[in-house]
Enzyme design. Structure first.
Site, PDB file in Angstrom:
ATOM      1  N   LYS A  31      15.805  10.862  15.109  1.00  0.00           N
ATOM      2  CA  LYS A  31      15.768   9.250  15.615  1.00  0.00           C
ATOM      3  C   LYS A  31      17.130   8.510  14.717  1.00  0.00           C
ATOM      4  O   LYS A  31      17.918   8.049  16.156  1.00  0.00           O
ATOM      5  CB  LYS A  31      14.669   8.003  14.891  1.00  0.00           C
ATOM      6  CG  LYS A  31      13.333   8.983  15.204  1.00  0.00           C
ATOM      7  CD  LYS A  31      12.351   7.663  14.642  1.00  0.00           C
ATOM      8  CE  LYS A  31      12.248   7.388  13.401  1.00  0.00           C
ATOM      9  NZ  LYS A  31      12.019   8.388  13.103  1.00  0.00           N
ATOM     10  N   ARG A 106       6.041   0.619  13.497  1.00  0.00           N
ATOM     11  CA  ARG A 106       5.279   1.759  12.725  1.00  0.00           C
ATOM     12  C   ARG A 106       3.824   1.863  12.617  1.00  0.00           C
ATOM     13  O   ARG A 106       3.016   2.568  12.359  1.00  0.00           O
ATOM     14  CB  ARG A 106       5.978   1.874  10.924  1.00  0.00           C
ATOM     15  CG  ARG A 106       7.301   1.587  11.214  1.00  0.00           C
ATOM     16  CD  ARG A 106       7.728   2.104   8.912  1.00  0.00           C
ATOM     17  NE  ARG A 106       9.204   2.423   8.981  1.00  0.00           N
ATOM     18  CZ  ARG A 106       9.268   3.544   8.964  1.00  0.00           C
ATOM     19  NH1 ARG A 106       8.750   4.639   8.861  1.00  0.00           N
ATOM     20  NH2 ARG A 106      11.244   4.018   8.289  1.00  0.00           N
ATOM     21  N   ARG A 153      18.479  16.586   3.038  1.00  0.00           N
ATOM     22  CA  ARG A 153      19.549  15.257   3.661  1.00  0.00           C
ATOM     23  C   ARG A 153      20.787  15.027   1.692  1.00  0.00           C
ATOM     24  O   ARG A 153      20.013  14.608   0.730  1.00  0.00           O
ATOM     25  CB  ARG A 153      18.231  14.722   3.974  1.00  0.00           C
ATOM     26  CG  ARG A 153      19.136  13.511   5.133  1.00  0.00           C
ATOM     27  CD  ARG A 153      18.246  12.433   5.941  1.00  0.00           C
ATOM     28  NE  ARG A 153      17.608  11.988   5.350  1.00  0.00           N
ATOM     29  CZ  ARG A 153      16.366  10.945   5.847  1.00  0.00           C
ATOM     30  NH1 ARG A 153      16.863  11.033   7.805  1.00  0.00           N
ATOM     31  NH2 ARG A 153      15.284  10.394   6.232  1.00  0.00           N
ATOM     32  N   ARG A 187      19.018  10.054  -1.887  1.00  0.00           N
ATOM     33  CA  ARG A 187      18.201   9.136  -1.785  1.00  0.00           C
ATOM     34  C   ARG A 187      16.864   9.228  -2.612  1.00  0.00           C
ATOM     35  O   ARG A 187      16.231  10.119  -2.585  1.00  0.00           O
ATOM     36  CB  ARG A 187      17.989   8.003  -0.188  1.00  0.00           C
ATOM     37  CG  ARG A 187      19.007   7.196   0.190  1.00  0.00           C
ATOM     38  CD  ARG A 187      18.725   7.113   1.519  1.00  0.00           C
ATOM     39  NE  ARG A 187      17.595   7.082   2.444  1.00  0.00           N
ATOM     40  CZ  ARG A 187      17.364   7.385   4.079  1.00  0.00           C
ATOM     41  NH1 ARG A 187      19.169   7.151   4.554  1.00  0.00           N
ATOM     42  NH2 ARG A 187      16.637   7.904   4.646  1.00  0.00           N
ATOM     43  N   ARG A 198       5.330  10.313   2.210  1.00  0.00           N
ATOM     44  CA  ARG A 198       5.947  10.073   3.654  1.00  0.00           C
ATOM     45  C   ARG A 198       4.840  10.126   5.126  1.00  0.00           C
ATOM     46  O   ARG A 198       4.730   9.421   6.051  1.00  0.00           O
ATOM     47  CB  ARG A 198       7.270   9.157   3.884  1.00  0.00           C
ATOM     48  CG  ARG A 198       8.527   8.479   2.998  1.00  0.00           C
ATOM     49  CD  ARG A 198       9.360   8.593   2.391  1.00  0.00           C
ATOM     50  NE  ARG A 198      10.310   7.915   3.740  1.00  0.00           N
ATOM     51  CZ  ARG A 198      11.626   8.793   4.188  1.00  0.00           C
ATOM     52  NH1 ARG A 198      12.218   9.576   3.904  1.00  0.00           N
ATOM     53  NH2 ARG A 198      11.895   8.251   5.104  1.00  0.00           N
TER      54      ARG A 198
END
Length: 245
Positions: A31, A106, A153, A187, A198
Site C-alpha cells: 500500500k 482499518r 523488510r 522495525r 498483525r
C-alpha cells in the site's frame, strides 16, 4: 510534440478533482509503495496514519507516547484516536483535490465514520454539483508471500524509505539506504512474531471492510504481487472511472 503532450498530460493529472482514494490490503501488500506512486501521478497527498504515529513517536509528542507501546506490540490504535488524527489531517489545504489513505480505515467503525465525515463536510463537490465518491482499491496478496515480504523488510530511519531483502526492492548496497546512506533497520512491527499477530488481527478486524465497500460497489481488487507499473496503471484506471452522486 511528444514531450509537449506528456507535459500537458502531467498538468492535467495535477489539476483534476481526484477525490478520496482508499488503499486496502494486509500489512506488506504494498500500500505504501502504491500510495507514493499514485500521489506523484496526481499531485495529491498520500496519508498514512501509521507514518503520522511513527513521526510523533520520533518527536516524543503526547500522541507518540500513547502510540509507542501499541505499535511495538503489533496492536492498532483505538478507532476514536485514528478518526481524530485523520480528521485533523483532512482539514489541511493540500487535501482539496483529493487524497490517498494508506492504513485507514482499518475497521468497519472507521469506515462508517469516514463515510459520514465526507458527507458532513461536503468533500469534493464538482462544478456540476455532484460529489466524488471514494474509490477503494484492495491489493490482494497470498499469505506466505506477505510473510516473506514483511520478514525481509528494512526501513531507513532517516527518510522512511522501505526496502525488502526478499524481493526485487533491495537496496543497491546491502543494509544501506540508497537515498541518504543511513544504515537500515528492522522495525519492531516487522519482527516475525509481531508480523504473524498483525496478519491475524487484519483477518479478524479489517476484512469485514471488504463487505462494506463491496456492498457499495466501490471495491476494485488488484493483484498486489504483480509488477509495480501494472498495479499503478490498474489503480489509476479505477480512480479515473470513479463516479459522483
Amino acid at each position: 510534440m511528444e514531450k509537449e503532450a506528456i507535459a500537458r498530460s502531467v498538468n492535467q493529472n495535477t489539476e483534476i478533482l481526484v477525490g478520496p482514494v482508499i488503499l486496502m490490503g494486509a500489512p506488506g501488500a504494498g500500500k505504501g509503495t502504491q500510495a507514493k506512486r499514485i500521489s506523484d501521478h496526481y499531485g495529491i497527498p498520500a496519508i498514512s496514519t501509521g507514518a503520522i504515529l511513527r513521526d510523533n513517536i520520533r518527536r516524543g509528542t503526547e500522541l507518540g507516547k500513547i502510540a509507542a507501546g501499541v505499535i511495538e506490540h503489533g496492536e492498532f490504535i483505538s478507532d476514536e484516536l485514528a478518526c481524530q488524527i485523520l480528521a485533523d489531517r483532512l482539514a489541511q489545504p493540500d487535501c482539496a483535490r483529493g487524497f490517498i489513505l494508506d492504513g485507514f480505515p482499518r475497521t468497519a467503525a472507521q469506515a462508517k465514520w469516514l463515510d459520514k465525515h465526507l458527507v458532513e463536510y461536503d468533500f469534493f463537490r464538482t462544478k456540476q454539483g455532484c460529489r466524488k465518491q471514494p474509490v477503494v482499491i484492495q491489493l490482494v496478496v497470498e499469505y506466505n508471500f506477505l510473510l516473506r515480504r514483511l520478514t525481509g523488510r528494512r526501513t531507513c530511519p532517516t527518510c522512511g524509505r522501505i526496502y525488502s531483502v526478499n524481493t526485487t526492492q533491495r537496496p543497491k548496497v546491502e543494509g544501506v539506504c540508497d537515498v541518504d546512506g543511513t544504515t537500515l533497520v528492522t522495525r519492531k512491527d516487522d519482527e516475525d512474531d509481531v508480523i504473524r499477530e498483525r496478519l491475524k488481527k487484519y483477518e479478524v478486524e479489517t476484512l469485514p471492510l471488504v463487505d462494506h465497500y463491496a456492498r457499495q460497489k466501490r471495491l476494485t481488487d488488484i493483484n498486489g504481487a504483480a509488477e509495480l507499473e501494472f498495479i499503478t496503471s490498474e489503480a489509476c484506471k479505477a480512480i479515473e472511472n470513479g463516479d459522483c452522486v
